[in-house]
Design a protein around this motif. Sequence first.
Motif, PDB file in Angstrom:
ATOM      1  N   ALA A   1       6.580  19.249  11.044  1.00 16.80           N
ATOM      2  CA  ALA A   1       5.354  19.296  11.845  1.00 16.80           C
ATOM      3  C   ALA A   1       5.699  19.364  13.320  1.00 16.80           C
ATOM      4  O   ALA A   1       6.759  18.906  13.765  1.00 16.80           O
ATOM      5  N   ASP A   2       4.785  19.941  14.079  1.00 15.19           N
ATOM      6  CA  ASP A   2       4.989  20.012  15.520  1.00 15.19           C
ATOM      7  C   ASP A   2       4.720  18.636  16.121  1.00 15.19           C
ATOM      8  O   ASP A   2       3.976  17.824  15.570  1.00 15.19           O
ATOM      9  N   VAL A   3       5.344  18.378  17.252  1.00 13.83           N
ATOM     10  CA  VAL A   3       5.233  17.082  17.883  1.00 13.83           C
ATOM     11  C   VAL A   3       5.243  17.289  19.388  1.00 13.83           C
ATOM     12  O   VAL A   3       5.768  18.287  19.894  1.00 13.83           O
TER      13      VAL A   3
ATOM     14  N   ASP B   1       0.338  25.509  11.668  1.00 14.25           N
ATOM     15  CA  ASP B   1       1.036  24.233  11.647  1.00 14.25           C
ATOM     16  C   ASP B   1       1.701  23.993  10.295  1.00 14.25           C
ATOM     17  O   ASP B   1       1.644  24.839   9.399  1.00 14.25           O
ATOM     18  N   ALA B   2       2.326  22.813  10.132  1.00 13.97           N
ATOM     19  CA  ALA B   2       3.092  22.540   8.915  1.00 13.97           C
ATOM     20  C   ALA B   2       2.222  22.601   7.670  1.00 13.97           C
ATOM     21  O   ALA B   2       2.623  23.163   6.642  1.00 13.97           O
ATOM     22  N   ALA B   3       1.015  22.023   7.732  1.00 15.31           N
ATOM     23  CA  ALA B   3       0.132  22.033   6.563  1.00 15.31           C
ATOM     24  C   ALA B   3      -0.264  23.463   6.202  1.00 15.31           C
ATOM     25  O   ALA B   3      -0.279  23.845   5.022  1.00 15.31           O
ATOM     26  N   ALA B   4      -0.580  24.274   7.202  1.00 13.61           N
ATOM     27  CA  ALA B   4      -0.952  25.664   6.948  1.00 13.61           C
ATOM     28  C   ALA B   4       0.219  26.451   6.370  1.00 13.61           C
ATOM     29  O   ALA B   4       0.032  27.308   5.485  1.00 13.61           O
TER      30      ALA B   4
ATOM     31  N   CYS C   1       7.298  10.208  11.173  1.00 16.44           N
ATOM     32  CA  CYS C   1       8.684  10.435  11.573  1.00 16.44           C
ATOM     33  C   CYS C   1       9.404  11.334  10.575  1.00 16.44           C
ATOM     34  O   CYS C   1      10.301  12.105  10.952  1.00 16.44           O
ATOM     35  N   VAL C   2       9.029  11.249   9.299  1.00 13.23           N
ATOM     36  CA  VAL C   2       9.638  12.104   8.270  1.00 13.23           C
ATOM     37  C   VAL C   2       9.097  13.526   8.376  1.00 13.23           C
ATOM     38  O   VAL C   2       9.842  14.500   8.254  1.00 13.23           O
ATOM     39  N   ASN C   3       7.804  13.644   8.622  1.00 11.44           N
ATOM     40  CA  ASN C   3       7.171  14.967   8.641  1.00 11.44           C
ATOM     41  C   ASN C   3       7.650  15.848   9.785  1.00 11.44           C
ATOM     42  O   ASN C   3       7.608  17.076   9.682  1.00 11.44           O
TER      43      ASN C   3
ATOM     44  N   CYS D   1      17.674  14.720  17.689  1.00 18.08           N
ATOM     45  CA  CYS D   1      16.727  15.525  18.462  1.00 18.08           C
ATOM     46  C   CYS D   1      15.586  14.711  19.048  1.00 18.08           C
ATOM     47  O   CYS D   1      14.869  15.190  19.932  1.00 18.08           O
ATOM     48  N   ALA D   2      15.360  13.487  18.544  1.00 18.87           N
ATOM     49  CA  ALA D   2      14.319  12.580  19.036  1.00 18.87           C
ATOM     50  C   ALA D   2      12.904  13.029  18.702  1.00 18.87           C
ATOM     51  O   ALA D   2      11.941  12.502  19.268  1.00 18.87           O
ATOM     52  N   ALA D   3      12.740  13.975  17.778  1.00 18.64           N
ATOM     53  CA  ALA D   3      11.383  14.346  17.353  1.00 18.64           C
ATOM     54  C   ALA D   3      10.676  13.143  16.724  1.00 18.64           C
ATOM     55  O   ALA D   3       9.475  12.924  16.942  1.00 18.64           O
ATOM     56  N   CYS D   4      11.429  12.354  15.963  1.00 19.26           N
ATOM     57  CA  CYS D   4      10.839  11.175  15.323  1.00 19.26           C
ATOM     58  C   CYS D   4      10.467  10.121  16.359  1.00 19.26           C
ATOM     59  O   CYS D   4       9.528   9.335  16.148  1.00 19.26           O
TER      60      CYS D   4
END
Length: 477
Positions: free
Chosen positions: A26-28, A132-135, A265-267, A286-289
């Motif tokens: 997913a985008d963050v 997005d991730a769901a789409a 954090c997982v997504n 990468c610190a996305a989480c």
Amino acid sequence: MSAPAPNLVSLGSINEDGSKKTLHPADVSGKFTWGRRGVALVLLVIYIALPWIPVNGFPAVFLDVLNRRFHFMGLTLAVQDLWVGFFLVTGLGFSLFYVTALFGRVWCGWTCPYTVFLEHIYRRIERLIDGDAAARRRLDAAPWTAAKIARRTLKHGLYILASLLIAHIFLSYFVSLEKLYEMMHHSPQAHAIAFGVMLFLTAGLYGAFSWFREQFCVIMCPYGRMQSALVDDDTINVGYDKKRGEPRGKAGTTGAGDCVNCLRCVNVCPTGIDIRNGLQLECIGCAACVDACDSIMLKLGRKPGLVRYDSLTAFNGGKTRLVRPRILFYTGLLLLGLGVFGFSASRIEPMRANVLRMQGSPYYVTNNTVRNQFLVRLINKRNEPRTFTLTLAGDLPAGLTAAGADAPVTIAAQGEELKPLMITLPEAAFKAPFKLSITITDTKDGKNYHTKPFEFAGPDQRLNSNDYLNPQQYLQK
């Protein structure tokens, strides 16, 4: 088959049957995400701009393999100078060790070219086309329709276009932009090797970034396996504060920690791990989480930093030590590498010369004269023609003469010359082999350059006697 939940036993990017699972992180948004995008933008601009920036008449970085000249920020290296590259490569290796010991795999998440291309070009294209991730997950599961085919065609077409552009820019580092532009105006057969390299790079980039993706970091890159030997308890890594977060529970649950098990954090993880399981080989730092968790904490009115950059010592309540024996050792290696590289680079001259003995006999004796035949190779690394004079140097015996070194030699810019040199000496004056060298003088600035000493060979004087040969004289002791 559905993939198992991320754990320390199996990869989150692998299905239960062992097949590859397509991850859709997913985008963050957050301070680290924007920081990474800024760093990636700077690196991409540098990658694109270096072949355009002239330094001393050549691109800032130009690996001219065809002419065996390598240009780095105004420093020109001939093939004979590439030994300096050893110190450059080892220096970069020590730098990586140093950074890893301090900040873990920050190189992987922030500056690695693979991550920069994947996360900031190809995934951007994917999010633009597929949503997005769901789409994206819904589109993967949907049947093939005209709309899905159109999206896939557009997305992969842009992937191929991006791969072509990256491959062409990479090729320009070896042939120059001017030459590359000229090649593009001819048929592929006219420059078959360059065209083949470009196709190979394009195919490799497309395959890696459209399908293989995070598997390169997990399976092929050795750096993740090295980090366990490079880090310690005081290394700053992305981690999860278990003392604060456990036990997990929904917001408002009595006795629950700050972690609400939202799986945000997982997504957002690009390698499909759960950072709450601790530091793992797949984590690229990468610190996305971190940004994902901080956004949830802020919505809940809780303090950010449940997932953060910190050391294992700090997560356990201790104080992180930045200065420690490992860091001091790596600092010493880094400074040593920089010092050796700087000294080695300063020893590189803009003119290089060496002497080669011609094929055949090492010497010839004609008309009571000993003759040695050599080839003098002269390389002018400057971007302008220079004229040089050659003179013999050393402890020269009387009667020694040279033919071929008397006239000045003009060498074109970035050119080289092979000049024959005949050195003669009366046989009566030759007593034993001796060393000599050649001094090359630049007529413009008067600077002198010297070749390595080479040997003048001749007949063994013991063989000139009429006495019977004594084999004992020729035995090596």
